[in-house]
Design a protein around this motif. Structure first.
Motif, PDB file in Angstrom:
ATOM      1  N   SER A   1       0.821  -1.206   0.000  1.00  0.00           N
ATOM      2  CA  SER A   1       0.000   0.000   0.000  1.00  0.00           C
ATOM      3  C   SER A   1       0.859   1.262   0.000  1.00  0.00           C
ATOM      4  N   ALA A   2       2.022   1.213   0.664  1.00  0.00           N
ATOM      5  CA  ALA A   2       2.904   2.380   0.696  1.00  0.00           C
ATOM      6  C   ALA A   2       3.528   2.629  -0.673  1.00  0.00           C
ATOM      7  N   VAL A   3       3.964   1.546  -1.338  1.00  0.00           N
ATOM      8  CA  VAL A   3       4.608   1.683  -2.649  1.00  0.00           C
ATOM      9  C   VAL A   3       3.619   2.191  -3.689  1.00  0.00           C
ATOM     10  N   LEU A   4       2.425   1.609  -3.724  1.00  0.00           N
ATOM     11  CA  LEU A   4       1.416   2.022  -4.693  1.00  0.00           C
ATOM     12  C   LEU A   4       0.698   3.297  -4.263  1.00  0.00           C
ATOM     13  N   GLY A   5       0.766   3.599  -2.980  1.00  0.00           N
ATOM     14  CA  GLY A   5       0.092   4.800  -2.479  1.00  0.00           C
ATOM     15  C   GLY A   5       0.771   6.087  -2.912  1.00  0.00           C
ATOM     16  N   ALA A   6       2.092   6.049  -3.124  1.00  0.00           N
ATOM     17  CA  ALA A   6       2.820   7.266  -3.508  1.00  0.00           C
ATOM     18  C   ALA A   6       2.342   7.822  -4.844  1.00  0.00           C
ATOM     19  N   PRO A   7       2.254   7.001  -5.919  1.00  0.00           N
ATOM     20  CA  PRO A   7       1.703   7.541  -7.174  1.00  0.00           C
ATOM     21  C   PRO A   7       0.250   7.984  -7.041  1.00  0.00           C
TER      22      PRO A   7
ATOM     23  N   LEU B   1      -9.975  12.499  -2.859  1.00  0.00           N
ATOM     24  CA  LEU B   1      -9.070  11.387  -3.171  1.00  0.00           C
ATOM     25  C   LEU B   1      -7.739  11.532  -2.448  1.00  0.00           C
ATOM     26  N   LEU B   2      -7.303  12.766  -2.262  1.00  0.00           N
ATOM     27  CA  LEU B   2      -6.039  12.994  -1.561  1.00  0.00           C
ATOM     28  C   LEU B   2      -6.114  12.441  -0.139  1.00  0.00           C
ATOM     29  N   VAL B   3      -7.239  12.647   0.518  1.00  0.00           N
ATOM     30  CA  VAL B   3      -7.426  12.101   1.866  1.00  0.00           C
ATOM     31  C   VAL B   3      -7.413  10.575   1.827  1.00  0.00           C
ATOM     32  N   LEU B   4      -8.145   9.990   0.872  1.00  0.00           N
ATOM     33  CA  LEU B   4      -8.226   8.533   0.783  1.00  0.00           C
ATOM     34  C   LEU B   4      -6.871   7.909   0.439  1.00  0.00           C
ATOM     35  N   THR B   5      -6.116   8.551  -0.471  1.00  0.00           N
ATOM     36  CA  THR B   5      -4.822   7.983  -0.857  1.00  0.00           C
ATOM     37  C   THR B   5      -3.815   8.052   0.278  1.00  0.00           C
ATOM     38  N   VAL B   6      -3.875   9.102   1.080  1.00  0.00           N
ATOM     39  CA  VAL B   6      -2.976   9.187   2.243  1.00  0.00           C
ATOM     40  C   VAL B   6      -3.312   8.091   3.237  1.00  0.00           C
ATOM     41  N   VAL B   7      -4.594   7.879   3.495  1.00  0.00           N
ATOM     42  CA  VAL B   7      -5.007   6.804   4.395  1.00  0.00           C
ATOM     43  C   VAL B   7      -4.569   5.448   3.846  1.00  0.00           C
ATOM     44  N   LEU B   8      -4.718   5.259   2.533  1.00  0.00           N
ATOM     45  CA  LEU B   8      -4.307   4.005   1.909  1.00  0.00           C
ATOM     46  C   LEU B   8      -2.816   3.762   2.070  1.00  0.00           C
ATOM     47  N   ALA B   9      -2.009   4.820   1.976  1.00  0.00           N
ATOM     48  CA  ALA B   9      -0.556   4.677   2.055  1.00  0.00           C
ATOM     49  C   ALA B   9      -0.065   4.412   3.476  1.00  0.00           C
ATOM     50  N   LEU B  10      -0.898   4.694   4.474  1.00  0.00           N
ATOM     51  CA  LEU B  10      -0.482   4.486   5.863  1.00  0.00           C
ATOM     52  C   LEU B  10      -0.569   3.003   6.234  1.00  0.00           C
ATOM     53  N   PRO B  11       0.358   2.534   7.072  1.00  0.00           N
ATOM     54  CA  PRO B  11       0.340   1.118   7.473  1.00  0.00           C
ATOM     55  C   PRO B  11      -0.695   0.838   8.559  1.00  0.00           C
ATOM     56  N   ILE B  12      -1.965   0.973   8.215  1.00  0.00           N
ATOM     57  CA  ILE B  12      -3.046   0.744   9.172  1.00  0.00           C
ATOM     58  C   ILE B  12      -3.580  -0.675   8.974  1.00  0.00           C
ATOM     59  N   PRO B  13      -3.494  -1.525   9.992  1.00  0.00           N
ATOM     60  CA  PRO B  13      -4.014  -2.891   9.840  1.00  0.00           C
ATOM     61  C   PRO B  13      -5.498  -2.892   9.467  1.00  0.00           C
ATOM     62  N   PHE B  14      -5.839  -3.648   8.448  1.00  0.00           N
ATOM     63  CA  PHE B  14      -7.209  -3.773   7.952  1.00  0.00           C
ATOM     64  C   PHE B  14      -7.789  -2.433   7.477  1.00  0.00           C
ATOM     65  N   GLY B  15      -6.917  -1.435   7.285  1.00  0.00           N
ATOM     66  CA  GLY B  15      -7.409  -0.112   6.912  1.00  0.00           C
ATOM     67  C   GLY B  15      -7.168   0.263   5.468  1.00  0.00           C
ATOM     68  N   ASN B  16      -6.715  -0.685   4.652  1.00  0.00           N
ATOM     69  CA  ASN B  16      -6.351  -0.356   3.266  1.00  0.00           C
ATOM     70  C   ASN B  16      -7.378  -0.812   2.231  1.00  0.00           C
ATOM     71  N   TRP B  17      -8.110  -1.885   2.529  1.00  0.00           N
ATOM     72  CA  TRP B  17      -8.991  -2.467   1.516  1.00  0.00           C
ATOM     73  C   TRP B  17     -10.107  -1.509   1.118  1.00  0.00           C
ATOM     74  N   LEU B  18     -10.800  -0.947   2.087  1.00  0.00           N
ATOM     75  CA  LEU B  18     -11.935  -0.076   1.785  1.00  0.00           C
ATOM     76  C   LEU B  18     -11.521   1.210   1.054  1.00  0.00           C
ATOM     77  N   PRO B  19     -10.435   1.913   1.484  1.00  0.00           N
ATOM     78  CA  PRO B  19     -10.015   3.086   0.691  1.00  0.00           C
ATOM     79  C   PRO B  19      -9.648   2.709  -0.740  1.00  0.00           C
ATOM     80  N   ALA B  20      -8.980   1.553  -0.917  1.00  0.00           N
ATOM     81  CA  ALA B  20      -8.621   1.115  -2.269  1.00  0.00           C
ATOM     82  C   ALA B  20      -9.872   0.846  -3.106  1.00  0.00           C
ATOM     83  N   PHE B  21     -10.873   0.220  -2.500  1.00  0.00           N
ATOM     84  CA  PHE B  21     -12.130  -0.059  -3.199  1.00  0.00           C
ATOM     85  C   PHE B  21     -12.816   1.242  -3.606  1.00  0.00           C
ATOM     86  N   ALA B  22     -12.827   2.218  -2.692  1.00  0.00           N
ATOM     87  CA  ALA B  22     -13.438   3.516  -2.985  1.00  0.00           C
ATOM     88  C   ALA B  22     -12.704   4.214  -4.130  1.00  0.00           C
ATOM     89  N   ILE B  23     -11.382   4.165  -4.121  1.00  0.00           N
ATOM     90  CA  ILE B  23     -10.589   4.806  -5.176  1.00  0.00           C
ATOM     91  C   ILE B  23     -10.850   4.136  -6.523  1.00  0.00           C
TER      92      ILE B  23
END
Length: 228
Positions: free
Chosen positions: A82-88, A157-179
């Motif tokens: 999520s961190a690697v793909l979150g940067a772009p 989207l900027l808010v969602l992508t920042v959340v996606l890039a953070l190492p939050i357990p179980f916190g990446n799937w839903l932002p990615a789905f929304a994006i």
């Protein structure tokens, strides 16, 4: 003379008719078709981010958001994915907020490439979802996707992508789905789907916030136990 005048006045209209119909036809090609053409015409052993951006043209923002967010939906635990793909994704969202019409990448990032086999694997995995979404999405509430509307979308989207890039357990799937939803909705100019994507995004922020608060409480409880 009147007949000749009428004939001359009608001729340009008749000649311009095919030109008027050609543009919508060109723009009506589905994004899935553009991706298949890109893969078919790719004569290099690697696919670069810059060449993909150029092939997508004005659809670059939406489809790149979709492509970079989609791997986060795969139920495989890949460290730092999520961190690697979150940067772009953060870069794309920031450019939308700024008001750019087409994605821009610095040269070093545009030159980044993946092997043809890996690229084909990712796109072939994405195409069924993309083609399924294309059957449901259509231009609706297009006012939300005006130049001003896209800047507001970029901010969300900027808010969602920042959340996606953070190492939050179980916190990446839903932002990615929304994006993914918002990216495809932007491609198809579907404002209603954009709203649905942001509804998922809002729920994802609640989930991520709940996880972070729970982790903080657990950490403070652990500290209090150690100090006691």
């Amino acid at each position: 003379m009147d007949d000749r005048t009428i004939g001359l006045s009608r001729a340009p209209a008749a000649e311009s008719a095919p030109q008027a119909s050609a543009k919508p036809y060109a723009n009506s090609r589905r994004t899935s078709v553009l991706l298949r053409e890109y893969m078919a015409n790719l004569d290099q052993p690697k696919a670069s981010l810059g060449s993909l951006r150029d092939a997508l043209g004005d659809r670059g923002f939406g489809i790149l958001l979709f492509i970079f967010a989609l791997p986060n939906l795969i139920p495989v635990n890949i460290p730092l994915l999520s961190a690697v793909l979150g940067a772009p994704l953060v870069l794309l969202a920031a450019q939308l907020t700024y008001g750019r019409h087409k994605p821009w990448f610095p040269d070093w990032l545009a030159r980044q490439s993946v092997s043809r086999a890996n690229f084909d694997a990712v796109v072939n995995r994405a195409l069924p979802y993309l083609e399924r979404a294309e059957r449901w999405l259509r231009p609706r509430l297009s006012v939300l996707l005006s130049w001003t509307g896209e800047r507001v979308i970029g901010l969300g989207l900027l808010v969602l992508t920042v959340v996606l890039a953070l190492p939050i357990p179980f916190g990446n799937w839903l932002p990615a789905f929304a994006i993914c939803i918002i990216g495809l909705a932007m491609v198809e100019k579907d404002g209603l789907a954009v709203l649905a994507g942001f509804a998922v995004g809002a729920f994802s922020l609640v989930v991520a916030g709940t996880v972070v608060i729970g982790l903080l409480k657990a950490f403070l409880l652990l500290l209090s136990g150690i100090s006691a």
